[in-house]
Design an enzyme around this catalytic site. Structure first.
Site, PDB file in Angstrom:
ATOM      1  N   LYS A  13       0.903  -1.029   0.103  1.00 54.55           N
ATOM      2  CA  LYS A  13       0.072   0.063  -0.016  1.00 54.55           C
ATOM      3  C   LYS A  13       0.978   1.165   0.093  1.00 54.55           C
ATOM      4  O   LYS A  13       1.787   1.429   0.902  1.00 54.55           O
ATOM      5  CB  LYS A  13      -0.855   0.281   1.257  1.00 54.55           C
ATOM      6  CG  LYS A  13      -1.696   1.251   1.605  1.00 54.55           C
ATOM      7  CD  LYS A  13      -2.340   1.492   2.748  1.00 54.55           C
ATOM      8  CE  LYS A  13      -1.427   1.494   3.879  1.00 54.55           C
ATOM      9  NZ  LYS A  13      -0.553   2.909   4.019  1.00 54.55           N
ATOM     10  N   ASP A 155      -5.568   0.426   8.678  1.00 54.13           N
ATOM     11  CA  ASP A 155      -4.875   0.227   7.157  1.00 54.13           C
ATOM     12  C   ASP A 155      -5.845  -0.741   6.803  1.00 54.13           C
ATOM     13  O   ASP A 155      -5.790  -1.014   5.802  1.00 54.13           O
ATOM     14  CB  ASP A 155      -3.648   0.357   7.114  1.00 54.13           C
ATOM     15  CG  ASP A 155      -3.002   1.501   7.071  1.00 54.13           C
ATOM     16  OD1 ASP A 155      -3.631   2.748   6.718  1.00 54.13           O
ATOM     17  OD2 ASP A 155      -1.674   1.719   7.212  1.00 54.13           O
TER      18      ASP A 155
END
Length: 350
Positions: A13, A155
Protein backbone atom coordinates in the site's frame (compact mmCIF):
# COMPACT_ATOMS: atom_id res chain seq x y z
CA UNK A 1 -0.78 -28.91 3.07
CA UNK A 2 -3.50 -30.84 1.35
CA UNK A 3 -6.51 -29.78 -0.65
CA UNK A 4 -7.01 -26.83 -2.95
CA UNK A 5 -5.60 -23.53 -1.75
CA UNK A 6 -7.27 -20.17 -2.10
CA UNK A 7 -4.58 -17.64 -2.99
CA UNK A 8 -4.92 -13.91 -2.36
CA UNK A 9 -2.37 -11.23 -3.13
CA UNK A 10 -1.44 -8.76 -0.39
CA UNK A 11 0.00 -5.86 -2.39
CA UNK A 12 2.06 -3.07 -0.92
CA UNK A 13 0.00 0.00 0.00
CA UNK A 14 1.38 3.41 -0.98
CA UNK A 15 0.23 6.73 0.42
CA UNK A 16 0.72 8.93 -2.64
CA UNK A 17 0.05 11.88 -0.38
CA UNK A 18 -0.88 11.93 3.31
CA UNK A 19 -2.23 14.94 5.19
CA UNK A 20 -2.90 14.89 8.92
CA UNK A 21 -6.11 16.91 9.19
CA UNK A 22 -6.85 16.83 12.92
CA UNK A 23 -6.77 14.97 16.19
CA UNK A 24 -9.84 13.51 17.87
CA UNK A 25 -10.66 13.64 21.56
CA UNK A 26 -9.66 9.99 21.90
CA UNK A 27 -6.16 10.78 20.64
CA UNK A 28 -6.47 9.26 17.16
CA UNK A 29 -5.38 11.41 14.24
CA UNK A 30 -7.61 11.99 11.24
CA UNK A 31 -6.03 11.70 7.82
CA UNK A 32 -6.63 12.53 4.20
CA UNK A 33 -4.67 10.35 1.80
CA UNK A 34 -4.69 9.08 -1.75
CA UNK A 35 -3.87 5.38 -1.49
CA UNK A 36 -2.62 3.23 -4.35
CA UNK A 37 -1.46 -0.36 -4.42
CA UNK A 38 1.67 -1.74 -6.02
CA UNK A 39 1.84 -4.89 -8.09
CA UNK A 40 4.49 -6.32 -5.75
CA UNK A 41 3.59 -7.61 -2.31
CA UNK A 42 3.04 -10.53 0.04
CA UNK A 43 0.65 -13.40 -0.61
CA UNK A 44 -1.68 -15.64 1.38
CA UNK A 45 -2.56 -19.24 0.52
CA UNK A 46 -5.42 -20.65 2.58
CA UNK A 47 -6.19 -24.37 2.66
CA UNK A 48 -9.39 -25.53 4.40
CA UNK A 49 -9.44 -28.52 6.76
CA UNK A 50 -5.69 -28.99 6.68
CA UNK A 51 -4.64 -32.48 7.72
CA UNK A 52 -3.40 -32.75 11.31
CA UNK A 53 -0.46 -35.03 11.94
CA UNK A 54 0.70 -36.01 15.42
CA UNK A 55 4.44 -36.54 15.69
CA UNK A 56 6.00 -38.47 18.56
CA UNK A 57 2.78 -38.38 20.52
CA UNK A 58 2.51 -34.58 20.47
CA UNK A 59 -0.87 -33.20 21.40
CA UNK A 60 -2.76 -31.70 18.47
CA UNK A 61 -3.86 -28.08 18.74
CA UNK A 62 -7.60 -27.40 18.85
CA UNK A 63 -9.47 -26.68 15.64
CA UNK A 64 -8.70 -23.20 14.40
CA UNK A 65 -6.46 -21.27 12.04
CA UNK A 66 -2.81 -22.26 11.84
CA UNK A 67 -0.07 -20.21 10.29
CA UNK A 68 3.11 -21.02 8.40
CA UNK A 69 5.43 -18.25 7.25
CA UNK A 70 7.96 -18.22 4.43
CA UNK A 71 9.58 -15.63 2.21
CA UNK A 72 12.60 -13.34 2.58
CA UNK A 73 11.08 -11.36 5.46
CA UNK A 74 9.47 -14.36 7.15
CA UNK A 75 12.25 -14.74 9.74
CA UNK A 76 11.43 -11.27 11.11
CA UNK A 77 8.05 -12.65 12.24
CA UNK A 78 9.00 -16.17 13.25
CA UNK A 79 10.34 -15.16 16.64
CA UNK A 80 7.04 -13.59 17.65
CA UNK A 81 4.09 -15.31 19.30
CA UNK A 82 1.97 -16.39 16.32
CA UNK A 83 -1.19 -15.62 18.29
CA UNK A 84 -0.26 -11.93 18.00
CA UNK A 85 0.04 -12.05 14.22
CA UNK A 86 -2.56 -9.89 12.51
CA UNK A 87 -3.38 -12.63 10.00
CA UNK A 88 -4.39 -15.05 12.77
CA UNK A 89 -6.36 -12.33 14.53
CA UNK A 90 -8.18 -11.57 11.28
CA UNK A 91 -9.18 -15.23 10.88
CA UNK A 92 -10.47 -15.43 14.45
CA UNK A 93 -12.32 -12.12 14.15
CA UNK A 94 -14.14 -12.96 10.92
CA UNK A 95 -15.01 -16.44 12.20
CA UNK A 96 -16.49 -14.83 15.33
CA UNK A 97 -18.51 -12.37 13.26
CA UNK A 98 -19.91 -15.00 10.88
CA UNK A 99 -20.20 -17.94 13.26
CA UNK A 100 -17.79 -20.15 11.34
CA UNK A 101 -14.97 -22.38 12.54
CA UNK A 102 -11.80 -21.23 10.82
CA UNK A 103 -10.16 -24.64 10.61
CA UNK A 104 -7.70 -23.63 7.94
CA UNK A 105 -4.00 -23.65 7.26
CA UNK A 106 -2.70 -20.21 6.28
CA UNK A 107 0.59 -19.92 4.42
CA UNK A 108 1.98 -16.39 4.40
CA UNK A 109 4.76 -15.55 1.97
CA UNK A 110 6.38 -12.44 3.41
CA UNK A 111 8.06 -10.49 0.60
CA UNK A 112 7.62 -6.99 2.08
CA UNK A 113 9.76 -5.54 4.88
CA UNK A 114 8.18 -5.45 8.33
CA UNK A 115 7.13 -2.14 9.96
CA UNK A 116 7.91 -0.32 6.74
CA UNK A 117 4.99 2.06 6.04
CA UNK A 118 3.54 0.11 3.11
CA UNK A 119 0.82 -1.75 4.99
CA UNK A 120 2.41 -5.19 4.96
CA UNK A 121 0.69 -6.58 8.06
CA UNK A 122 -2.58 -4.85 7.21
CA UNK A 123 -2.45 -6.12 3.63
CA UNK A 124 -1.78 -9.65 4.91
CA UNK A 125 -4.77 -9.48 7.27
CA UNK A 126 -6.95 -8.10 4.48
CA UNK A 127 -5.86 -10.89 2.12
CA UNK A 128 -6.77 -13.42 4.82
CA UNK A 129 -10.23 -11.85 5.16
CA UNK A 130 -10.78 -11.95 1.40
CA UNK A 131 -9.61 -15.57 1.20
CA UNK A 132 -11.94 -16.63 4.01
CA UNK A 133 -14.77 -14.71 2.34
CA UNK A 134 -14.20 -16.72 -0.85
CA UNK A 135 -14.11 -19.94 1.16
CA UNK A 136 -17.37 -19.14 2.94
CA UNK A 137 -19.19 -17.58 -0.01
CA UNK A 138 -19.21 -14.03 1.40
CA UNK A 139 -19.48 -11.27 -1.26
CA UNK A 140 -16.33 -9.09 -1.52
CA UNK A 141 -18.33 -5.96 -0.67
CA UNK A 142 -20.10 -7.48 2.36
CA UNK A 143 -20.13 -4.91 5.19
CA UNK A 144 -19.01 -7.65 7.61
CA UNK A 145 -15.58 -7.76 5.98
CA UNK A 146 -15.04 -4.06 6.47
CA UNK A 147 -16.50 -4.04 9.99
CA UNK A 148 -14.06 -6.76 11.02
CA UNK A 149 -11.23 -5.02 9.18
CA UNK A 150 -11.88 -1.77 11.05
CA UNK A 151 -11.54 -3.63 14.33
CA UNK A 152 -8.10 -4.88 13.33
CA UNK A 153 -6.42 -1.60 12.39
CA UNK A 154 -6.78 1.67 10.52
CA UNK A 155 -5.16 0.43 7.30
CA UNK A 156 -7.00 -2.89 7.06
CA UNK A 157 -10.29 -1.64 5.50
CA UNK A 158 -8.51 0.10 2.61
CA UNK A 159 -6.39 -3.02 2.10
CA UNK A 160 -9.58 -5.12 1.93
CA UNK A 161 -10.76 -2.81 -0.86
CA UNK A 162 -7.35 -3.32 -2.47
CA UNK A 163 -7.64 -0.52 -5.03
CA UNK A 164 -6.76 3.13 -5.32
CA UNK A 165 -9.10 5.38 -3.34
CA UNK A 166 -9.17 8.22 -0.87
CA UNK A 167 -8.61 7.30 2.76
CA UNK A 168 -10.19 9.55 5.38
CA UNK A 169 -11.04 9.79 9.05
CA UNK A 170 -9.13 7.13 10.97
CA UNK A 171 -9.41 4.72 8.05
CA UNK A 172 -13.18 4.39 8.36
CA UNK A 173 -13.96 6.61 5.36
CA UNK A 174 -13.12 5.32 1.87
CA UNK A 175 -14.08 7.36 -1.19
CA UNK A 176 -13.70 6.87 -4.92
CA UNK A 177 -10.64 8.46 -6.51
CA UNK A 178 -9.99 9.27 -10.16
CA UNK A 179 -8.52 6.41 -12.15
CA UNK A 180 -4.74 6.59 -11.98
CA UNK A 181 -2.68 6.58 -15.19
CA UNK A 182 -0.12 3.92 -16.05
CA UNK A 183 2.63 4.64 -13.52
CA UNK A 184 5.70 2.70 -12.48
CA UNK A 185 7.50 2.89 -9.17
CA UNK A 186 10.59 1.89 -7.25
CA UNK A 187 10.17 0.95 -3.60
CA UNK A 188 13.20 1.44 -1.37
CA UNK A 189 13.59 0.54 2.29
CA UNK A 190 16.90 0.96 4.14
CA UNK A 191 16.10 -2.17 6.19
CA UNK A 192 15.29 -0.07 9.23
CA UNK A 193 11.93 -0.77 10.91
CA UNK A 194 10.01 2.36 11.92
CA UNK A 195 7.21 1.89 14.48
CA UNK A 196 4.21 4.04 13.51
CA UNK A 197 3.47 5.14 17.14
CA UNK A 198 6.97 6.61 17.43
CA UNK A 199 6.40 8.74 14.33
CA UNK A 200 3.04 10.06 15.53
CA UNK A 201 4.56 10.78 18.93
CA UNK A 202 7.34 12.79 17.28
CA UNK A 203 4.80 14.65 15.16
CA UNK A 204 2.68 15.50 18.20
CA UNK A 205 5.72 16.80 20.08
CA UNK A 206 6.82 18.98 17.15
CA UNK A 207 3.30 20.31 16.66
CA UNK A 208 2.94 21.16 20.35
CA UNK A 209 6.25 23.05 20.24
CA UNK A 210 5.55 24.96 17.03
CA UNK A 211 1.81 25.43 17.30
CA UNK A 212 1.49 24.54 13.61
CA UNK A 213 -1.98 24.05 12.21
CA UNK A 214 -3.14 20.73 10.83
CA UNK A 215 -3.22 20.28 7.06
CA UNK A 216 -6.35 20.61 4.97
CA UNK A 217 -7.75 17.76 2.87
CA UNK A 218 -6.37 17.98 -0.66
CA UNK A 219 -8.29 15.66 -2.95
CA UNK A 220 -7.80 16.00 -6.68
CA UNK A 221 -10.19 18.16 -8.65
CA UNK A 222 -9.34 16.42 -11.91
CA UNK A 223 -8.09 13.14 -13.28
CA UNK A 224 -4.32 13.01 -13.93
CA UNK A 225 -3.55 12.60 -17.63
CA UNK A 226 -0.36 10.55 -17.28
CA UNK A 227 2.38 9.67 -14.81
CA UNK A 228 4.05 13.08 -15.13
CA UNK A 229 0.74 14.83 -14.50
CA UNK A 230 0.11 12.61 -11.48
CA UNK A 231 3.49 13.63 -10.09
CA UNK A 232 2.67 17.30 -10.70
CA UNK A 233 -0.54 16.99 -8.71
CA UNK A 234 1.24 15.14 -5.91
CA UNK A 235 3.97 17.80 -5.71
CA UNK A 236 1.20 20.21 -4.64
CA UNK A 237 0.59 17.87 -1.69
CA UNK A 238 2.88 16.19 0.81
CA UNK A 239 3.31 13.47 3.40
CA UNK A 240 2.97 15.19 6.76
CA UNK A 241 4.73 12.28 8.48
CA UNK A 242 8.01 12.80 6.64
CA UNK A 243 9.58 15.28 9.07
CA UNK A 244 8.72 13.27 12.22
CA UNK A 245 9.79 10.03 10.52
CA UNK A 246 13.19 11.60 9.81
CA UNK A 247 13.68 12.15 13.55
CA UNK A 248 13.06 8.45 14.14
CA UNK A 249 15.09 7.17 11.16
CA UNK A 250 17.36 9.85 9.65
CA UNK A 251 18.46 7.42 6.91
CA UNK A 252 15.13 8.14 5.20
CA UNK A 253 16.70 11.37 3.92
CA UNK A 254 19.37 9.31 2.13
CA UNK A 255 16.71 7.11 0.54
CA UNK A 256 14.73 10.10 -0.73
CA UNK A 257 17.91 11.69 -2.10
CA UNK A 258 18.87 8.47 -3.93
CA UNK A 259 15.46 8.31 -5.56
CA UNK A 260 15.52 11.98 -6.52
CA UNK A 261 18.93 11.55 -8.18
CA UNK A 262 17.79 8.54 -10.23
CA UNK A 263 17.17 9.14 -13.93
CA UNK A 264 13.53 9.58 -14.81
CA UNK A 265 12.22 9.98 -11.25
CA UNK A 266 9.10 12.13 -11.37
CA UNK A 267 8.55 12.25 -7.61
CA UNK A 268 10.34 10.81 -4.55
CA UNK A 269 8.20 10.42 -1.44
CA UNK A 270 7.92 8.62 1.89
CA UNK A 271 5.00 6.20 2.18
CA UNK A 272 2.99 6.27 5.39
CA UNK A 273 5.20 6.53 8.45
CA UNK A 274 8.15 4.91 6.64
CA UNK A 275 10.82 3.89 6.30
CA UNK A 276 9.85 2.75 2.79
CA UNK A 277 10.05 5.47 0.17
CA UNK A 278 8.92 5.32 -3.43
CA UNK A 279 9.80 7.02 -6.66
CA UNK A 280 7.36 7.40 -9.53
CA UNK A 281 8.43 6.82 -13.15
CA UNK A 282 6.72 6.98 -16.51
CA UNK A 283 7.95 3.63 -17.83
CA UNK A 284 8.91 0.18 -16.60
CA UNK A 285 12.34 0.57 -18.17
CA UNK A 286 13.00 3.77 -16.23
CA UNK A 287 11.92 2.17 -12.95
CA UNK A 288 14.01 -0.95 -13.53
CA UNK A 289 17.08 1.09 -14.44
CA UNK A 290 16.67 3.28 -11.36
CA UNK A 291 16.25 0.23 -9.14
CA UNK A 292 19.49 -1.29 -10.45
CA UNK A 293 21.39 1.96 -9.90
CA UNK A 294 20.11 2.44 -6.34
CA UNK A 295 20.67 -1.21 -5.38
CA UNK A 296 24.23 -1.10 -6.68
CA UNK A 297 24.99 2.07 -4.71
CA UNK A 298 23.34 0.83 -1.50
CA UNK A 299 23.57 -2.99 -1.40
CA UNK A 300 22.19 -3.11 2.14
CA UNK A 301 18.86 -1.59 1.11
CA UNK A 302 15.76 -3.39 -0.11
CA UNK A 303 14.94 -2.11 -3.62
CA UNK A 304 12.05 -3.29 -5.79
CA UNK A 305 10.74 -1.98 -9.14
CA UNK A 306 6.99 -2.35 -9.58
CA UNK A 307 3.95 -0.52 -10.95
CA UNK A 308 0.77 0.96 -9.55
CA UNK A 309 -2.17 -1.40 -9.93
CA UNK A 310 -5.14 -0.13 -11.96
CA UNK A 311 -8.64 -0.43 -10.56
CA UNK A 312 -9.97 -3.74 -11.93
CA UNK A 313 -13.05 -3.57 -14.15
CA UNK A 314 -16.23 -4.23 -12.22
CA UNK A 315 -14.60 -3.61 -8.83
CA UNK A 316 -17.19 -3.58 -6.02
CA UNK A 317 -18.34 -0.22 -4.73
CA UNK A 318 -16.48 1.10 -1.71
CA UNK A 319 -18.27 0.73 1.63
CA UNK A 320 -19.98 3.67 3.27
CA UNK A 321 -19.84 4.42 6.97
CA UNK A 322 -17.51 1.67 8.21
CA UNK A 323 -18.11 0.88 11.87
CA UNK A 324 -15.83 -1.57 13.68
CA UNK A 325 -17.63 -4.70 14.83
CA UNK A 326 -17.22 -4.78 18.64
CA UNK A 327 -17.39 -8.56 18.98
CA UNK A 328 -14.90 -9.12 16.19
CA UNK A 329 -12.66 -6.36 17.52
CA UNK A 330 -12.66 -7.98 20.95
CA UNK A 331 -11.85 -11.35 19.39
CA UNK A 332 -8.99 -9.77 17.50
CA UNK A 333 -7.63 -7.97 20.56
CA UNK A 334 -7.36 -11.05 22.78
CA UNK A 335 -4.69 -13.43 21.49
CA UNK A 336 -5.81 -17.06 21.35
CA UNK A 337 -3.67 -19.75 22.91
CA UNK A 338 -0.96 -21.12 20.66
CA UNK A 339 0.78 -24.45 20.23
CA UNK A 340 3.55 -25.79 18.01
CA UNK A 341 2.48 -27.32 14.74
CA UNK A 342 5.45 -29.62 13.98
CA UNK A 343 4.22 -31.13 10.74
CA UNK A 344 4.59 -27.85 8.82
CA UNK A 345 7.60 -26.34 10.49
CA UNK A 346 5.38 -23.36 11.17
CA UNK A 347 2.96 -22.56 13.95
CA UNK A 348 -0.31 -23.92 15.18
CA UNK A 349 -2.80 -21.55 16.67
CA UNK A 350 -6.13 -22.58 18.11
Amino acid sequence: MTGTSIVEAAPAKLNLYLHVTGRRADGYHELDSLVAFAEFGDSIALTPAATRVALRGADLPPAGPRLAIAGPFGPALMGENPANNLVIRAAHALAARLGHEADVMIALTKALPVASGIGGGSADAAACLRALARLWGVPPDDPALFAVAAGLGADVPVCVAGRSCYFGGIGDVLDEAPELPETHAVLVNPNVPVPTPAVFKAMAAARAKSGAAFSAPARFTRKPADAADLATLLLERTNDLTAPALTVAPVIADVLAALERSAGCLLPRLSGSGATCFGLYATAAAAESAAKTIAAAAPGWWVKPTRLLPTPPGAPALPRGIVADPVAAQSASVPPSSAPFPDTGGWGVG
